[in-house]
Design an enzyme around this catalytic site. Structure first.
Site, mmCIF file in Angstrom:
data_model
loop_
_atom_site.group_PDB
_atom_site.id
_atom_site.type_symbol
_atom_site.label_atom_id
_atom_site.label_comp_id
_atom_site.label_asym_id
_atom_site.label_seq_id
_atom_site.Cartn_x
_atom_site.Cartn_y
_atom_site.Cartn_z
ATOM 1 N N ASN A 183 -14.492 35.720 -12.648
ATOM 2 C CA ASN A 183 -15.000 34.903 -13.749
ATOM 3 C C ASN A 183 -16.466 35.282 -14.007
ATOM 4 O OD1 ASN A 183 -16.434 32.742 -15.029
ATOM 5 N ND2 ASN A 183 -14.641 31.454 -14.744
ATOM 6 N N HIS B 192 -21.020 33.073 -15.645
ATOM 7 C CA HIS B 192 -22.421 32.862 -15.248
ATOM 8 C C HIS B 192 -23.357 33.971 -15.707
ATOM 9 C CE1 HIS B 192 -21.657 29.128 -13.528
ATOM 10 N NE2 HIS B 192 -21.084 29.538 -12.419
ATOM 11 N N HIS C 110 -14.402 31.463 -19.692
ATOM 12 C CA HIS C 110 -14.085 30.112 -20.151
ATOM 13 C C HIS C 110 -14.850 29.869 -21.444
ATOM 14 C CE1 HIS C 110 -13.973 25.511 -19.000
ATOM 15 N NE2 HIS C 110 -13.514 25.752 -20.213
ATOM 16 N N ARG D 112 -15.889 27.357 -23.698
ATOM 17 C CA ARG D 112 -15.985 25.890 -23.701
ATOM 18 C C ARG D 112 -16.200 25.375 -25.116
ATOM 19 N NH1 ARG D 112 -17.085 23.929 -18.202
ATOM 20 N NH2 ARG D 112 -17.206 21.885 -19.161
ATOM 21 N N ARG E 7 -21.413 26.670 -24.190
ATOM 22 C CA ARG E 7 -22.671 26.666 -23.423
ATOM 23 C C ARG E 7 -22.964 28.009 -22.759
ATOM 24 N NH1 ARG E 7 -21.091 22.907 -18.271
ATOM 25 N NH2 ARG E 7 -20.762 21.394 -19.911
ATOM 26 N N GLU F 145 -9.866 31.004 -20.215
ATOM 27 C CA GLU F 145 -9.815 29.588 -19.827
ATOM 28 C C GLU F 145 -10.231 28.756 -21.018
ATOM 29 O OE1 GLU F 145 -12.137 28.082 -16.588
ATOM 30 O OE2 GLU F 145 -11.375 29.650 -15.294
ATOM 31 N N THR G 100 -15.890 22.951 -14.252
ATOM 32 C CA THR G 100 -14.632 22.206 -14.289
ATOM 33 C C THR G 100 -14.526 21.344 -13.036
ATOM 34 O OG1 THR G 100 -13.736 24.183 -15.333
ATOM 35 C CG2 THR G 100 -12.162 22.488 -14.718
ATOM 36 N N GLU H 269 -2.504 27.332 -11.396
ATOM 37 C CA GLU H 269 -3.686 27.670 -10.605
ATOM 38 C C GLU H 269 -4.086 26.400 -9.872
ATOM 39 O OE1 GLU H 269 -7.097 29.549 -12.555
ATOM 40 O OE2 GLU H 269 -8.397 28.846 -10.925
HETATM 41 N N1 PXP Z 1 -10.744 28.575 -11.883
HETATM 42 C C1 PXP Z 1 -11.057 27.711 -12.859
HETATM 43 C C2 PXP Z 1 -9.942 27.098 -13.624
HETATM 44 C C3 PXP Z 1 -12.388 27.381 -13.160
HETATM 45 O O1 PXP Z 1 -12.672 26.509 -14.130
HETATM 46 C C4 PXP Z 1 -13.420 28.023 -12.433
HETATM 47 C C5 PXP Z 1 -14.844 27.714 -12.743
HETATM 48 O O2 PXP Z 1 -15.193 28.208 -13.980
HETATM 49 C C6 PXP Z 1 -13.049 28.938 -11.444
HETATM 50 C C7 PXP Z 1 -11.707 29.180 -11.174
HETATM 51 C C8 PXP Z 1 -14.076 29.669 -10.639
HETATM 52 O O3 PXP Z 1 -14.773 28.755 -9.859
HETATM 53 P P1 PXP Z 1 -16.049 29.245 -9.061
HETATM 54 O O4 PXP Z 1 -17.087 29.601 -10.082
HETATM 55 O O5 PXP Z 1 -16.420 28.040 -8.243
HETATM 56 O O6 PXP Z 1 -15.636 30.427 -8.247
#
Ligand code: PXP
Length: 237
Positions: A7, A10, A43, A45, A49, A70, A101, A151
């Site tokens: 993901n 960030h 994701h 949103r 953001r 996502e 989330t 998931e």
């Molecule tokens: N899975 C989902 C559905 C999420 O919303 C997130 C956070 O964006 C993640 C996985 C990844 O989480 P983390 O950033 O804590 O590894």
């Protein structure tokens, strides 16, 4: 062996901190793939953001592994998903005030609504995943609603004090079995890091791990390619 979905939200969070064009999540997707990412997740949103619509459009041709979008069950984002056609859509609940989330999607409370919402996405050939708590009731509801994948939310396991960790793992194990018994693919994610990922990767039938924060945090020091490669090694040590 479970695949690794990276993901990259960030990276966009950092870009938004100054409002310019850097760092570019598209570059991050390239680096993550070179490090061995098996999927790329973003994701989009409601409040945009971090990742924005243009990022998703630019990522689509650059991401050579499956792209996992996502999203909350929102009509305008579904419209974009139907234009972009990512390989997978993961439906998540969304609150404006949350930092990330928080809980899983309440599928059991809205089976018919979700079934209707995901139908056009499924028709477009997109794999549908439900991000849910490790709760057998939610797993069964996801199967009824027509999801292909669950998931499981690993946050409670990741955040549990040492004494509660094995209990959390057992809860995940029971939900995992239910996912497989219902004929769905088993994925997991949230709060996973280099230390705690091994036990989740080792759950029977685990197909994909979805990890963001830990990998992006480590990449600040060692680069994204290496941070991804290291996570794959930690998962399958
Ligand atoms: N899975 C989902 C559905 C999420 O919303 C997130 C956070 O964006 C993640 C996985 C990844 O989480 P983390 O950033 O804590 O590894």
């Amino acid at each position: 062996m479970a695949l690794l979905g990276v993901n990259i939200d960030h990276v966009a969070t950092l870009r938004q901190a100054r409002g310019g064009a850097e760092p570019d999540p598209v570059w991050a997707a390239v680096e993550a793939q070179l490090g061995g990412a098996d999927l790329i997740t973003v994701h989009l949103r409601e409040d945009r953001r971090h990742i924005n619509d243009d990022d998703v459009r630019r990522l689509r041709p650059v991401v050579q592994v499956p792209l996992n979008l996502e999203m909350a069950a929102l009509m305008d984002i579904r419209k974009l998903a139907l234009r972009i056609v990512p390989q997978m859509v993961t439906l998540v609940p969304e609150k404006r005030t949350e930092i990330t989330t928080e809980g899983g999607l309440d599928v059991a409370g809205q089976i018919q609504t979700l079934r209707t919402f995901i139908a056009p996405l499924k028709k477009a050939g997109i794999i549908l995943s439900a991000f849910i708590d490790a709760d057998v009731k939610q797993v069964r509801a996801a199967a009824k609603a027509g999801f292909d994948v669950c998931e499981l939310h690993t946050g409670p396991y990741a955040n549990a004090a040492a004494a509660q960790r094995s209990g959390s793992l057992e809860t995940l194990r029971a939900a995992s079995e239910a996912v497989v018994n219902c004929g769905m693919r088993l994925n997991a994610g949230h709060g996973l890091n280099y230390e705690n990922v091994g036990a989740i990767a080792a759950l029977p039938h685990m197909a994909e791990l979805h990890i963001g924060h830990a990998i992006i945090s480590r990449s600040v020091f060692i680069g994204l390619r290496q941070a991804v490669a290291l996570m794959k090694a930690a998962a399958h040590g």
